[in-house]
Design a protein around this motif. Structure first.
Motif, mmCIF file in Angstrom:
data_model
loop_
_atom_site.group_PDB
_atom_site.id
_atom_site.type_symbol
_atom_site.label_atom_id
_atom_site.label_comp_id
_atom_site.label_asym_id
_atom_site.label_seq_id
_atom_site.Cartn_x
_atom_site.Cartn_y
_atom_site.Cartn_z
ATOM 1 N N LEU A 1 0.853 -0.930 -0.161
ATOM 2 C CA LEU A 1 -0.006 0.072 -0.173
ATOM 3 C C LEU A 1 0.875 1.246 0.080
ATOM 4 C CD1 LEU A 1 -2.948 0.968 0.356
ATOM 5 C CD2 LEU A 1 -2.767 1.161 2.626
ATOM 6 N N VAL A 2 0.717 2.120 -0.979
ATOM 7 C CA VAL A 2 1.482 3.256 -1.448
ATOM 8 C C VAL A 2 0.655 4.525 -1.206
ATOM 9 C CG1 VAL A 2 3.096 4.488 -2.608
ATOM 10 C CG2 VAL A 2 3.237 2.002 -2.439
ATOM 11 N N GLU A 3 0.847 5.501 -0.402
ATOM 12 C CA GLU A 3 0.410 6.755 -0.263
ATOM 13 C C GLU A 3 0.869 7.547 -1.322
ATOM 14 O OE1 GLU A 3 0.766 10.369 2.855
ATOM 15 O OE2 GLU A 3 -0.137 8.519 3.926
ATOM 16 N N LEU A 4 -0.282 7.983 -2.162
ATOM 17 C CA LEU A 4 0.158 9.019 -3.364
ATOM 18 C C LEU A 4 0.221 10.543 -3.030
ATOM 19 C CD1 LEU A 4 -1.780 7.179 -6.170
ATOM 20 C CD2 LEU A 4 0.647 6.810 -5.513
ATOM 21 N N THR A 5 -0.630 10.595 -2.164
ATOM 22 C CA THR A 5 -0.887 12.282 -1.711
ATOM 23 C C THR A 5 -0.497 12.405 -0.406
ATOM 24 O OG1 THR A 5 -3.234 11.927 -1.601
ATOM 25 C CG2 THR A 5 -2.193 12.838 -3.717
ATOM 26 N N PRO A 6 0.685 12.755 0.147
ATOM 27 C CA PRO A 6 0.926 13.020 1.460
ATOM 28 C C PRO A 6 0.192 14.138 2.105
ATOM 29 C CG PRO A 6 2.907 12.790 0.413
ATOM 30 C CD PRO A 6 1.711 12.827 -0.781
ATOM 31 N N ILE A 7 -0.066 14.030 3.422
ATOM 32 C CA ILE A 7 -0.583 15.085 4.082
ATOM 33 C C ILE A 7 0.037 16.448 4.105
ATOM 34 C CG2 ILE A 7 -2.057 15.835 6.131
ATOM 35 C CD1 ILE A 7 -1.901 12.744 6.943
ATOM 36 N N PRO A 8 -0.756 17.610 3.433
ATOM 37 C CA PRO A 8 -0.051 18.774 3.438
ATOM 38 C C PRO A 8 0.342 19.534 4.803
ATOM 39 C CG PRO A 8 -1.679 18.777 1.625
ATOM 40 C CD PRO A 8 -2.036 17.658 2.911
ATOM 41 N N THR A 9 1.591 19.954 5.019
ATOM 42 C CA THR A 9 1.880 20.716 6.388
ATOM 43 C C THR A 9 0.773 21.635 6.716
ATOM 44 O OG1 THR A 9 4.216 20.219 6.081
ATOM 45 C CG2 THR A 9 3.588 21.810 7.826
ATOM 46 N N VAL A 10 0.302 22.252 5.744
ATOM 47 C CA VAL A 10 -0.577 23.414 6.180
ATOM 48 C C VAL A 10 -2.063 22.854 6.688
ATOM 49 C CG1 VAL A 10 -1.869 23.471 3.825
ATOM 50 C CG2 VAL A 10 -1.722 25.622 5.272
ATOM 51 N N GLU A 11 -2.497 21.624 6.272
ATOM 52 C CA GLU A 11 -3.658 21.147 6.699
ATOM 53 C C GLU A 11 -3.581 20.513 8.317
ATOM 54 O OE1 GLU A 11 -6.442 21.499 5.107
ATOM 55 O OE2 GLU A 11 -5.533 22.364 3.500
ATOM 56 N N LEU A 12 -2.185 20.263 8.800
ATOM 57 C CA LEU A 12 -1.928 19.753 10.180
ATOM 58 C C LEU A 12 -2.442 20.774 11.207
ATOM 59 C CD1 LEU A 12 1.664 18.112 9.668
ATOM 60 C CD2 LEU A 12 -0.759 16.802 10.046
ATOM 61 N N PRO A 13 -3.242 20.331 12.306
ATOM 62 C CA PRO A 13 -3.735 21.025 13.402
ATOM 63 C C PRO A 13 -2.609 21.579 14.358
ATOM 64 C CG PRO A 13 -3.966 18.692 13.937
ATOM 65 C CD PRO A 13 -3.409 18.787 12.464
ATOM 66 N N ILE A 14 -1.558 22.254 13.663
ATOM 67 C CA ILE A 14 -0.438 22.756 14.525
ATOM 68 C C ILE A 14 -0.839 23.772 15.390
ATOM 69 C CG2 ILE A 14 2.043 24.147 14.489
ATOM 70 C CD1 ILE A 14 2.587 22.461 11.785
ATOM 71 N N TRP B 1 -9.092 19.065 8.929
ATOM 72 C CA TRP B 1 -8.971 18.672 10.259
ATOM 73 C C TRP B 1 -10.304 19.101 10.925
ATOM 74 C CZ3 TRP B 1 -6.264 15.686 13.183
ATOM 75 C CH2 TRP B 1 -6.391 15.860 14.509
ATOM 76 N N ASP B 2 -11.043 19.884 10.950
ATOM 77 C CA ASP B 2 -12.179 20.154 11.587
ATOM 78 C C ASP B 2 -13.260 19.305 11.403
ATOM 79 O OD1 ASP B 2 -11.038 22.565 12.851
ATOM 80 O OD2 ASP B 2 -12.035 23.838 11.419
ATOM 81 N N ALA B 3 -13.322 18.616 10.364
ATOM 82 C CA ALA B 3 -14.401 17.538 10.079
ATOM 83 C C ALA B 3 -14.045 16.313 10.254
ATOM 84 C CB ALA B 3 -14.570 17.430 8.372
ATOM 85 N N MET B 4 -12.789 15.956 11.232
ATOM 86 C CA MET B 4 -12.842 14.658 11.577
ATOM 87 C C MET B 4 -13.572 14.452 12.749
ATOM 88 S SD MET B 4 -9.948 13.991 9.795
ATOM 89 C CE MET B 4 -8.685 14.813 8.713
ATOM 90 N N PRO B 5 -13.754 12.817 12.829
ATOM 91 C CA PRO B 5 -14.406 12.581 14.065
ATOM 92 C C PRO B 5 -13.802 12.974 15.169
ATOM 93 C CG PRO B 5 -14.092 10.646 12.514
ATOM 94 C CD PRO B 5 -13.227 11.596 12.049
ATOM 95 N N PRO B 6 -14.434 13.891 16.151
ATOM 96 C CA PRO B 6 -13.770 14.402 17.312
ATOM 97 C C PRO B 6 -13.060 13.571 18.325
ATOM 98 C CG PRO B 6 -16.276 15.075 16.993
ATOM 99 C CD PRO B 6 -15.993 14.013 16.104
ATOM 100 N N ALA C 1 -7.635 12.085 20.184
ATOM 101 C CA ALA C 1 -6.666 10.976 20.421
ATOM 102 C C ALA C 1 -5.321 11.399 19.721
ATOM 103 C CB ALA C 1 -7.034 9.653 19.956
ATOM 104 N N VAL C 2 -5.225 12.035 18.654
ATOM 105 C CA VAL C 2 -4.144 12.296 17.941
ATOM 106 C C VAL C 2 -3.376 13.423 18.600
ATOM 107 C CG1 VAL C 2 -3.256 13.543 15.791
ATOM 108 C CG2 VAL C 2 -4.808 11.756 15.719
ATOM 109 N N LEU C 3 -4.185 14.610 18.893
ATOM 110 C CA LEU C 3 -3.606 15.653 19.862
ATOM 111 C C LEU C 3 -3.070 15.197 21.177
ATOM 112 C CD1 LEU C 3 -6.358 18.387 19.578
ATOM 113 C CD2 LEU C 3 -3.945 18.339 18.364
#
Length: 199
Positions: free
Chosen positions: A3-16, A145-150, A155-157
């Protein structure tokens, strides 16, 4: 199987900013973003760990899956969830000859834990001996990020904060998630049953 990821998560979308607020880091200073690289690393590690433990992708992205045989002639369980679209399917012979499959020949059965690819015909396309099939598809809860299951987002945070706080410590780890993280992700974990399409 690969399984290969073709579109990595953009840094700008991360909930920094959300992680910075969760850690109660100082704000209003000229060097507010000084820790952003460390926070990004912690978030990517936490996302990877939660996704691996649950089999669910949080951020929507494109993937390519290579298999050498179907688990069942009529239906194939997909490796992650939630799958939102089957994009392309190509069968390759041992010598590399390509056979693009009409996507009208397969249909996606969406499922919270184990999405399935069904054949419209009596059987899925035949994979020749020593050949393989390559399926491209899109999976993930959302691009935002705002549309993720809360509960998964929290848990990620929590896990990213755990990684951030322990970044300078050398500790032995037993492989278990922190208790709060385990509790939040438990209902998302896939039950794998050997010998069937849900395996």
């Amino acid at each position: 199987m690969k399984l290969v990821e073709l579109t990595p998560i953009p840094t700008v979308e991360l909930p920094i900013p959300a992680l910075r607020a969760h850690l109660r880091l100082g704000t209003g200073f000229a060097d507010d973003d000084l820790q952003d690289t460390v926070l990004e690393t912690a978030l990517r590690a936490a996302l990877a760990a939660v996704e691996a433990r649950t089999g669910k992708l949080l951020f929507e992205r494109a993937l390519r899956w290579t298999v050498s045989a179907w688990r069942s002639p009529q239906v194939q369980a997909l490796p992650v969830a939630p799958v939102t679209a089957l994009v392309s399917l190509t069968v390759y012979s041992r010598t590399g000859d390509m056979n693009p499959i009409d996507m009208g020949e397969v249909v996606l059965e969406e499922d919270t834990h184990r999405p399935l690819m069904h054949s419209v015909a009596p059987c899925l396309p035949d994979i020749p001996a020593l050949g393989h099939a390559v399926l491209s598809f899109t999976a993930g809860y959302s691009a935002a990020w705002d549309a993720m299951p809360p509960d998964l987002a929290h848990a990620v945070l929590l896990l990213a904060a755990h990684f951030y706080e322990l970044r300078h410590e050398i500790v032995e780890h037993d492989g278990n998630m922190p208790f709060g993280v385990s509790t939040l992700i438990e209902r998302y974990r896939t039950v794998r049953v050997l010998g069937g399409v849900v395996a």
